[in-house]
Design an enzyme around this catalytic site. Structure first.
Site, short mmCIF file in Angstrom:
data_model
loop_
_atom_site.label_atom_id
_atom_site.label_comp_id
_atom_site.label_asym_id
_atom_site.label_seq_id
_atom_site.Cartn_x
_atom_site.Cartn_y
_atom_site.Cartn_z
N HIS A 246 0.86 -1.19 0.00
CA HIS A 246 0.00 0.00 0.00
C HIS A 246 0.90 1.23 0.00
O HIS A 246 1.80 1.34 0.86
CB HIS A 246 -0.87 0.04 1.26
CG HIS A 246 -1.76 -1.15 1.42
ND1 HIS A 246 -3.08 -1.15 1.00
CD2 HIS A 246 -1.55 -2.39 1.95
CE1 HIS A 246 -3.63 -2.32 1.29
NE2 HIS A 246 -2.73 -3.09 1.86
N GLU B 188 -8.84 -11.45 7.53
CA GLU B 188 -7.88 -10.78 8.43
C GLU B 188 -8.36 -10.87 9.87
O GLU B 188 -7.58 -10.71 10.81
CB GLU B 188 -7.72 -9.31 8.05
CG GLU B 188 -6.89 -9.08 6.82
CD GLU B 188 -6.67 -7.61 6.59
OE1 GLU B 188 -5.65 -7.08 7.06
OE2 GLU B 188 -7.54 -6.96 5.96
P1 IMP Z 1 -3.20 3.99 0.82
O1 IMP Z 1 -4.34 3.22 0.20
O2 IMP Z 1 -2.05 4.21 -0.11
O3 IMP Z 1 -3.66 5.28 1.44
O4 IMP Z 1 -2.59 3.07 1.97
C1 IMP Z 1 -3.11 2.97 3.28
C2 IMP Z 1 -4.46 2.25 3.27
O5 IMP Z 1 -4.27 0.89 2.87
C3 IMP Z 1 -5.10 2.13 4.67
O6 IMP Z 1 -5.86 3.27 4.98
C4 IMP Z 1 -5.97 0.88 4.52
O7 IMP Z 1 -7.20 1.19 3.91
C5 IMP Z 1 -5.18 0.03 3.53
N1 IMP Z 1 -4.38 -0.99 4.26
C6 IMP Z 1 -3.08 -0.97 4.55
N2 IMP Z 1 -2.72 -2.10 5.20
C7 IMP Z 1 -3.83 -2.85 5.29
C8 IMP Z 1 -4.11 -4.16 5.84
O8 IMP Z 1 -3.25 -4.87 6.39
N3 IMP Z 1 -5.39 -4.58 5.76
C9 IMP Z 1 -6.38 -3.84 5.17
N4 IMP Z 1 -6.16 -2.64 4.63
C10 IMP Z 1 -4.89 -2.15 4.70
ZN ZN Z 2 -2.81 -4.97 2.86
#
Ligand code: IMP
Ligand code: ZN
Length: 341
Positions: free
Chosen positions: A16, A196
């Site tokens: 992410h 999860e």
């Molecule tokens: P972004 O989408 O680039 O803003 O990265 C952060 C987002 O990724 C978080 O706000 C979550 O929605 C998602 N995210 C990151 N790690 C996890 C995880 O382990 N499980 C579920 N969602 C995750």
């Molecule tokens: Zn993830």
């Protein structure tokens, strides 16, 4: 083993963007925005936290990536870091945000621009998955999918899929299947964060929908709050699973590395890949994930090479890219394992 893991050409399929930002990237973003607070010292986990605490920290990075320029810079610096870690191909996922300074299309465009601008500077090839955050509404998901389809028409070799993610305690997968069907009809692949938390009913619904890949799949069998029926359904599906060892240990969904479900899926010969999830938050590079996996489960260098090589068939990019990655992995094998057949 550490040097081998660093040199091994690797495939990163579950990262992410905002969770991957390093301390130096966060500091650069702070400098540009002229903010000076110590929020970023709470970003990286130095010990295990609860899942809710894990989700709270993403806001720290997201507050710094709230303009097209900041998203572009964050993407460029992150790509450079994965490349320097020996990653040959990555699928970088992110939740496009709309605010008064940017639209979702501009958010995606900034990631694409960073990929195009760095493509001559680094060996790693990058594709984008846009994330649907399950905490948000179906209307918001629809907006993301419309923006993604529009951008995928322009950049079909870069934008290749959708990720379903966010806090698993909130939102219902079933509410999003219609909108996910739309993206599938438009030719996008879909990966879903699954199991999860213990939720067998939802995990079975996800399997029935048949995503192209799954993330985590932690609560998967009798051994960990699932059932034999669930375990058999996962194996039967043959859907590749992105496994993130340090992320699961630090979020406390897995007790220790030795308890990680990597072992069960590996022994069952289920298609898997190793991934970082959020390298900025969990403080572990992909090389380190390979090294930890090797040391915990007593894997040989050849077995690690196989994990990386087998991940090629799981990527969302086209066959030309798969062919190219395959040649590079085979070249590495020929140069490093003279005895391998
Ligand atoms: P972004 O989408 O680039 O803003 O990265 C952060 C987002 O990724 C978080 O706000 C979550 O929605 C998602 N995210 C990151 N790690 C996890 C995880 O382990 N499980 C579920 N969602 C995750
Ligand atoms: Zn993830």
């Amino acid at each position: 083993m550490e040097t081998f893991c660093k040199n091994l050409p690797k495939i990163e399929l579950h990262a992410h963007l905002n969770g991957s930002l390093s301390e130096s990237t966060l500091k650069q973003l702070q400098r540009i925005k002229n903010v000076d607070n110590d929020d970023i010292s709470n970003f990286k986990f130095d010990h295990s936290k609860s899942t809710s605490e894990c989700f709270a920290v993403f806001k720290i990075a997201q507050a710094l990536t709230d303009t097209p320029d900041a998203v572009k810079l964050a993407t460029s610096l992150t790509l450079q870091e994965f490349n320097d870690d020996g990653v040959l191909y990555m699928e970088l996922r992110s939740t496009p945000r709309r605010n008064p300074k940017m639209t979702k299309v501009q958010y995606i465009q900034s990631m694409v621009d960073a990929i195009i601008d760095t493509s001559n500077l680094i060996e790693m090839k990058t594709c984008v998955l846009t994330s649907i955050d399950r905490r948000n509404t179906v209307e918001e998901a629809e907006e993301t999918i419309i923006a993604t389809i529009e951008m995928a028409k322009k950049y079909p070799h870069i934008i290749v899929g959708i990720d379903f993610s966010g806090d698993p305690h909130i939102g219902i997968f079933g509410d999003f299947t219609k909108i996910l069907d739309t993206s599938r009809c438009a030719g996008l692949k879909v990966t879903v964060h699954a199991a999860e938390i213990p939720n067998e009913k939802e995990t079975l619904e996800i399997l029935e929908w048949k995503p192209d890949r799954l993330g985590h799949v932690t609560y998967n069998s009798e051994r960990n709050a699932g059932s034999k029926h669930l375990w058999n359904a996962i194996l039967k599906s043959q859907i590749p699973i992105e496994l993130c060892l340090t992320s699961n240990v630090k979020c406390g969904t897995v007790k220790s590395y030795a308890d990680h479900h990597f072992k069960q899926f590996f022994e069952a010969k289920h298609p898997i890949s190793l991934a970082t999830d959020d390298k900025g938050v969990f403080g572990s590079t992909l090389s380190e994930e390979y090294d930890i996996c090797a040391k915990t489960f007593d894997l040989s260098e050849e077995q690690l090479w196989n994990i990386s090589y087998n991940a090629i068939s799981q990527i969302f990019a086209n066959d030309d890219i798969k062919q190219n990655l395959s040649s590079k992995l085979i070249e590495f094998k020929n140069n490093n394992f003279k005895s391998m057949t």
